[in-house]
Scaffold this motif. Structure first.
Motif, short mmCIF file in Angstrom:
data_model
loop_
_atom_site.label_atom_id
_atom_site.label_comp_id
_atom_site.label_asym_id
_atom_site.label_seq_id
_atom_site.Cartn_x
_atom_site.Cartn_y
_atom_site.Cartn_z
N VAL A 9 0.82 -1.21 0.00
CA VAL A 9 0.00 0.00 0.00
C VAL A 9 0.86 1.26 0.00
N SER A 10 2.16 1.08 -0.05
CA SER A 10 3.06 2.24 -0.12
C SER A 10 2.95 2.93 -1.46
N GLN A 11 3.21 4.24 -1.44
CA GLN A 11 3.26 5.02 -2.67
C GLN A 11 4.49 5.90 -2.61
N PRO A 12 5.28 5.91 -3.68
CA PRO A 12 6.48 6.74 -3.65
C PRO A 12 6.14 8.19 -3.31
N GLY A 13 6.86 8.73 -2.35
CA GLY A 13 6.68 10.14 -2.02
C GLY A 13 5.72 10.39 -0.88
N ARG A 14 5.00 9.35 -0.46
CA ARG A 14 4.05 9.56 0.63
C ARG A 14 4.78 9.41 1.97
N CYS A 15 4.40 10.20 2.95
CA CYS A 15 4.91 9.96 4.29
C CYS A 15 4.02 10.61 5.34
N ALA A 16 4.23 10.17 6.57
CA ALA A 16 3.46 10.69 7.70
C ALA A 16 4.16 11.95 8.19
N VAL A 17 3.74 13.07 7.65
CA VAL A 17 4.49 14.31 7.78
C VAL A 17 4.70 14.74 9.23
N ALA A 18 3.70 14.52 10.07
CA ALA A 18 3.81 15.01 11.45
C ALA A 18 4.96 14.34 12.19
N GLN A 19 5.46 13.24 11.65
CA GLN A 19 6.54 12.54 12.31
C GLN A 19 7.92 12.98 11.86
N ASN A 20 7.96 13.88 10.91
CA ASN A 20 9.25 14.42 10.51
C ASN A 20 9.61 15.58 11.43
#
Lengths: 486, 455, 486, 455
Positions: A9-20
């Motif tokens: 279910v991963s997609q290139p470029g997606r991430c959980a922004v609040a965790q950066n």
């Protein structure tokens, strides 16, 4: 329904922004040649996707919190939620292992108290909490036995005696310490063959590793005699605490003559198994092994607690982990012990034994064959399906898998190895009678199903996320990580 | 009776079914002299309310300081979701997944973990965890000894720049099986393990060469050269790495021409709270060719009898419960729940997040170094580039300075002078992404004050 | 498998001992006549039984954390776990509502900041956080409108205008305040019939309650004109914030001319729905309604925060809860708002709208009929199954129930009441495109199933803990609590 | 973009499917002048790490005091299991159970809750919660008005010994529908609502009589006599109760000859943390005869199409989403998660545990009263027996004393002098089961010191 792999279910470029943490990526002063060249294959998912995926995965597990889990030798009793909450207080979670003692008195007080409690329940003279699991506790125990003999100039003692019914970790541990292992047979009633033992001991004997009650779920009645034989021969006695729940508050290994013991706190002191760990394998020792305990240990001077290390215990076998082992697990065990207290600890073995004997009696009454019908059950007992295997081709595996459909985790099967088609059943003291009755009813119903048509069982389970899995294929065609199609 | 559900009626009916007059009678096979522990020294039981009060008070005693200690355990932000999910009863209170069909949650998660940690380290196979980084290194060396039939001496070149606590654990746990660690000095100027120092031991047919990247001083080693040299000696290269650093640093599988052979380390930076040193977890990865010599549990993907995908423990023939004295290790219980947390943690951060964390750590430590070395009496010790720790030298004994900082609720770092006396008044300092500019300034101000005061 | 009622696993005399404070039961000075005579029927279970029962019950729910939940008008978006963790910090949980301000500055700072953030996103002059849910926010809003008119001596304004598509809470609220309700029709494109509105206003008009975008999922294009008509007639405009997610960061109710607004923080600010609550229905007001806000409100003087109550706002409509409403929910909303920040809040409506329009476009492409095909979808949109009902007897209920088997929560069905066989679909901005695609595939598959044999759908769901429930029986034979057989 | 999963590729493909050139274009029906809020005053987004730091610092500002305030919100021990389970995603992030088949967990739990709260209050039907105790009282009075066709005046006898904040909420929310609260004085000696005081209003054909047990002063009312008198007036008796007290006190369903007609109160003592006043939940129970006039959600047990037991929302025709302007209440979202917690809480305590909690509260408050009234200048105000709160009179203004105690991190109670000036320097004090002997002594010592200092 199946649950896709998180990589699917991963997609290139997606991430959980609040965790950066927010700032960009740069390599500081890292020389070009030392920099990473590829991007590691970690999931690229949103926070919701991760939460949903792992929450759904969790629902695909049996656990104590959802199911009766009578897994023999594993002591799957209730893990009080307060133990978790309190061990996860922010200050405990935030404490660095190298924090100064001035800022560690709360934690050290808990560890010191736990040492004292464990000394008292085992009847030993000293306790070290550092081993991180039962097997590491065993390692520490045998290492101390070795160190003791060596310190006395008795380097020839390199043989460890192990009853044939012992846990696999016992011989494996002895081997890790460079010892040779000699097996001692067990008699028809589950007791160690004392004559064989007598014949086996000698100047090469480092010690014996014993579980009591044994993995057969029966108490070794001649323990005093065994202790005498081994001690007289110059060896030491090691108590494998895997079955400590059977005697907790009733009998103390120290009083039986053992020199060293490990405790599986994740069994007897009800810290969670976590799907495979972490555990805690604290070791207790008699006077003569005190100098050899693994470090660190917590000491008290007046009102202050402090670490004891190589400076205090120069003969120590050393460190088994970088710091205090699984400290968070130890905190959980401590909270558990304090909630039970003296009265509660005195009752653990009583009710574990009551439940096991009741379940054994009910199953016997229902026609199941006990492996040791003449013996009292300890906290666990063995049913053998030898007869059902012969008559109906109903195996221990079949029953185990079908039980899952009835909403019960399976008992331990095919262990101990010496009993054919065996179910090793440990209900623990935290289960109520009605649950035990339902479990009996399920086993009876399954046996009835087998009488009608055993193929029903061969197809089990039917209601789990997957049907019966192909273990042979798993081992032959190793697929140990996800690799996307090229 | 806390956690015991039996009513008096239950007990009586159960005893009747057993045919025993009392619970005590169930213990009649135990010699009477042994029965009846009194546990006098153990206090009476506390209610959950009372024990909560006790533990909260004890916790409060220890809290509140600003931490700049690393030295093998690193303070990182952990997303709230990680432990809220990892402590769900279904993960928290499950056993090792022996009944695979009723444990697909844990098993699939572990398979995902194996994928992630293989990719992070650049290797092909991973087990499902060891106890911690130190014990993982011990197991890695024992594995090396099993794998390296060509150089089976057991001699292991062990740089002194490897975490000293790891070296102590190796010393306590592996010599009985033939591992002989040989100390290799670091270069006092750069802080690196010099190839020359290794070469000095090259004649001894080493079974393995250990290299920690970044090393205990936070200094980056010349891993490519060392890996190639080790392979030239027919030694296995065993890498000890910090998984967060791998977001920026070359994966061990790509070190030198052929890559490391076994990679291990502590998974703590991936979602395990500091928690007084544990529970953490050790990771261990290697090449597919060596999988049968790996210790610990391994999960494989397979199919059920309808052909549907599922996950199960595999290669169990390596393990103690099957192989007993011939097992690859005695490990049984591992650190499953920490791996659960780490897998969720890695999923929430992703490669991008992990790289940002690593970058922030780099920046913060660089900035802190700048601020601290601007103070009179504080100098940087090593010249080589580093990751997120740095060794500083003070103009007076470290212990007193740290004690004074602790009074201001600042943990100033790890005092190296006990284990590395040759470095003088040396202090190992770490600033992770959790530190704000205000935190760095607070440390610098406090250190200035302490050094002035003690001057 | 069914899950027994907890009363059915109870046993007289059993209890979770660790939860007792320990001392015995006595009645102190309670007079005999006032003492309880019977023992209340609370469960008698062990801690494990309780934990297992409620953990198992939890698994019998769909939720955002486990399923896509496109329930129109409910804004089921991801509830960040950090909001929960931080709102449940021990100090926040332990703060008594009457704690002195000296020990409340941390909490008050959060509340003050939240007021400021909500003012900015809504374009209003003041915000009161006390209403505990949307309906109570509506109550506060209409009460303020009433108080405003009364304060001006304009007591005759007792009529509230409500579009026929409004949420049921709108007329219900107006009625609770003793207002009469007049419905305004909607035209074929989903807009308010402006001529009808013009005809309806007058000296009796207290105000109009409007959701924009409306429950039809379309934006009221003539909102400026409507505001003019109502204001000119002397009435005020109430904005029902149920659909605020559609415009968050894009359009501000204050800029549209609204005088008062409630916000469902459990929708737009992503606090959890909790299986029915708690919510939070903060209200925002224009300048002229500032004096009437419900108390308490948080004010700032220099660096100190303090409560504003009846002494500061003597014209306030008063208290709607004993204290600060659902304070813990407000903390969650605050954490959410801070994590999103300006940039994040600006994007909410954009991506909620993108998801809705994408889903609408894909469904339209698949042959489904949109209720307002000529309009842009807002954050939600309506599919009508009128055609499928006629041709195949496939109803909205059938689709809703069958969707559960496909692993999706159903959209809102049969609301708004004016659209036959309608599905009101709100995907929210936190769902990924792949999930939306799977949802389309499921709807297509269900339609295909209906074409084959609609009775398949009539029997749905098949994979839930129960099959389709008999609601009629539930209402006819009221069984509202467990009573054991005599 | 926190919590938004879209990649740039997703956005482009989705816009293509829609046939829109940009996201902005999706808003093209909105008048352009309205579009484009800038939200300038809102600070930039914080990472979870940063916001965690902020919230932890703010929380720390407020913590650490020893609390003796009750006054409607009570500090009780809450078992750890309660919120660990209640915040599981499946409960926490579910909506109102409109799709019953996919909500059996919440629905069965609510049915169990209804059973428990009915039994605790001695009534026949319960709804699934109101917002809080105060709003529950408001709804109870509106319900009384619907039920009592005989005495439909709307006049409600409202003792001044009822929680003043509840009375304020009633005043703010019910008069528009015809409720007219009439104040009834309390007896200044006993602290009880005297029957004579009620009788003074007997001629006014009251629709309902409200009685709080224990009342706001912690004093026990003569509920039997009042209930019988109310019924003699054809008034409904509306009881406001503390659910913990019901472990020891007579259930309202058994008050007088016929019992209370409607029972309500705040469920906070059943597992809701103090949490600055909310979220709590209101409960509301009544007789089966009145069920169709009840506000709020109600869960019923039914069967599925195979005859299997299941649970569902029932009697929805009373509610706003069906009945609109004619609904029994406008309530929609209620306090479901708090009811979830309360149901787990009640299950973990049981009747036995709840009785022990109530007894401990009684004992602690009695002991504290003894210790405080032993201090010169502190006297007990009321003579009637009470539950777990007590009114004390000080020999100087309460506000200053409380402020001084707060400096010693003790919250000494609720200052009654603002809302009950006739009582003089009166202080309402509460000691629940959470207080140890040491806590009580600490309060007594601090108060002694403060009174001496201020003397």
């Amino acid at each position: 329904m199946t649950e896709a792999l998180i990589f699917e279910v991963s997609q290139p470029g997606r991430c959980a922004v609040a965790q950066n943490p927010g700032a960009g990526v740069d390599h500081g002063g890292i020389p070009e040649a030392l920099r990473r060249r590829d991007v590691p294959r970690l999931p690229e998912v949103s926070e919701l996707q991760a939460v949903r995926h792992f929450t759904r995965l969790s629902q695909r597990n049996f656990s104590i919190d959802t199911h009766f889990y009578p897994l023999g030798s594993c002591t799957m009793k209730y893990n009080p939620r307060a133990c978790n909450t309190l061990a996860m207080l922010p200050e405990f979670l935030g404490r660095h292992p190298l924090a100064p003692e001035s800022h560690s008195q709360g934690f050290l007080a808990c560890m010191f108290d736990l040492q004292e409690i464990l000394k008292e329940v085992t009847g030993m003279a000293g306790v070290s909490l550092t081993p991180m699991a039962g097997a590491q506790g065993e390692f520490a125990g045998v290492a101390m036995i070795r160190a003791y003999h060596r310190a006395r100039g008795d380097a020839a003692r390199t043989e460890i005696l192990v009853p044939d019914a012992a846990h696999g970790t016992n011989p494996a541990t002895a081997a890790m310490l460079g010892c040779t292992v000699r097996e001692i047979p067990t008699d028809a009633n589950g007791d160690v063959d004392v004559e064989a033992l007598r014949a086996a001991v000698g100047p090469q004997t480092a010690g014996i590793m014993l579980t009591n009650p044994s993995t057969f779920g029966v108490f070794e009645r001649r323990i005093h005699e065994i202790a005498g034989i081994v001690h007289e021969a110059g060896g030491l006695l090691y108590y494998d605490g895997a079955n400590l729940n059977a005697i907790l508050g009733k009998v103390r290994p120290g009083d039986m003559g053992f020199d060293v013991i490990h405790m599986n706190l994740h069994k007897t002191f009800s810290t969670p198994h976590g799907g495979g760990g972490p555990g805690a394998g604290a070791v207790g020792v008699s006077e003569r092994l005190l100098p050899f305990m693994p470090i660190p240990v917590v000491g008290r001077q007046g009102e202050r607690y402090r670490w004891l290390d190589e400076k205090d215990l120069p003969q120590s076998i050393g460190r088994l982990s970088a710091w205090m082992g699984n400290a968070g697990v130890l905190l959980r065990a401590y909270v558990y012990a304090r909630m039970l207290g003296r009265e509660g600890l005195l009752r653990v073995a009583e009710f574990a034994t009551l439940n096991a004997n009741y379940l054994a009696a009910r199953l016997k009454e229902a026609g199941f064959e006990l492996a040791f019908p003449a013996r009292r059950a300890s906290h666990e007992f063995i049913v053998t399906l030898k007869k059902q295997k012969q008559e109906l081709d109903m195996t221990a595996t079949d029953v185990a898998k079908r039980l899952l459909d009835y909403g019960f985790h399976a008992p331990t099967i095919y262990f101990p190895l010496l009993v054919p088609e065996c179910l090793l059943i440990e209900p623990t003291e935290t289960e109520d009678r009605q649950t035990l009755d339902s479990f009996v009813a399920a086993l009876v119903a399954i046996w009835d199903e087998a009488k009608q048509d055993v193929s029903k069982l061969k197809g089990a389970p039917y209601t789990m996320p997957v049907r019966r899995l192909d273990d042979v294929r798993a081992a032959r065609h190793l697929d140990l990580r996800y690799q996307p199609a090229a | 009776m806390p956690f015991i559900p039996h009513t008096e009626a239950d007990v009586q009916q159960m005893l009747a079914a057993i045919g025993a007059p009392s619970i005590e009678a169930l213990f009649d096979e135990i010699p009477e002299a042994l029965r009846g522990a009194s546990l006098e020294k153990i206090p009476s039981g506390l209610s959950e309310m009372a024990v909560s009060r006790l533990m909260r008070e004890r916790a409060r005693q220890d809290g509140g300081a600003l931490n700049f200690i690393g030295a093998g355990a690193y303070e990182h932000h952990i997303p709230a979701a990680v432990w809220e999910i990892a402590t769900r009863g279904e993960f928290y209170s499950a056993y090792t997944p022996y009944q695979a069909e009723a444990s697909q949650g844990t098993l699939q998660l572990l398979y995902e973990y194996q994928t992630m940690i293989c990719s992070l380290t650049g290797m092909e196979v991973s087990n499902a965890s060891m106890y911690d980084g130190a014990s993982a290194l011990g197991e890695a060396l024992l594995m090396a000894l099993r794998v390296n039939k060509q150089n089976a001496s057991g001699r292991v070149l062990m740089p002194q720049a490897v975490n000293p606590l790891y070296r102590e654990v190796v010393a306590a746990t592996t010599p009985a099986q033939g591992v002989q660690p040989i100390a290799v000095a670091y270069d006092p100027a750069s802080g690196q393990t010099a190839l020359d120092a290794l070469k000095a031991h090259g004649g001894s047919a080493p079974t393995a060469v250990v290299i920690q990247q970044p090393n205990f001083f936070g200094v980056l080693e010349d891993v490519d050269a060392i890996t190639d040299w080790a392979h030239a000696q027919n030694a296995l290269l065993v890498a000890v790495v910090n998984p967060v650093s791998l977001a920026l640093l070359k994966a061990p599988g790509q070190w030198g021409a052929k890559g490391a052979d076994i990679v291990c380390g502590d998974g703590q930076p991936l979602g395990a709270p500091l928690s007084s040193g544990g529970p953490y977890f050790g990771f261990l990865t290697s090449r597919m060719a060596h999988v049968r010599e790996m210790p610990g549990r391994i999960i494989g993907r397979t199919v059920d009898l309808e052909g549907k995908t599922g996950y199960t423990l595999t290669l169990q023939a390596r393990e103690q419960h099957i192989r007993r004295a011939k097992a690859k290790s005695n490990i049984c219980t591992n650190q499953g729940l920490l791996v659960t947390a780490a897998t969720i943690h890695m999923s929430l951060l992703g490669a991008q997040g992990l790289a940002q964390v690593a970058s922030s750590c780099l920046r913060n430590t660089a900035q802190l170094t700048q601020q601290l070395t601007a103070i009179a009496g504080v100098t940087r010790v090593f010249s080589a580039p580093g990751f997120h720790e740095v060794v500083l030298r003070l103009n007076r004994p470290v212990a007193g300075v740290l004690a004074a900082l602790a009074e201001a609720d600042i943990f100033g770092g790890y005092d190296l002078s006990e284990r590395y006396p040759e470095l003088g008044n040396a202090l190992l300092v770490c600033a992770t992404e959790t530190k704000t500019e205000g935190d760095l300034a607070r440390y610098a101000q406090a250190l200035t004050a302490v050094l002035q005061q003690q001057a």
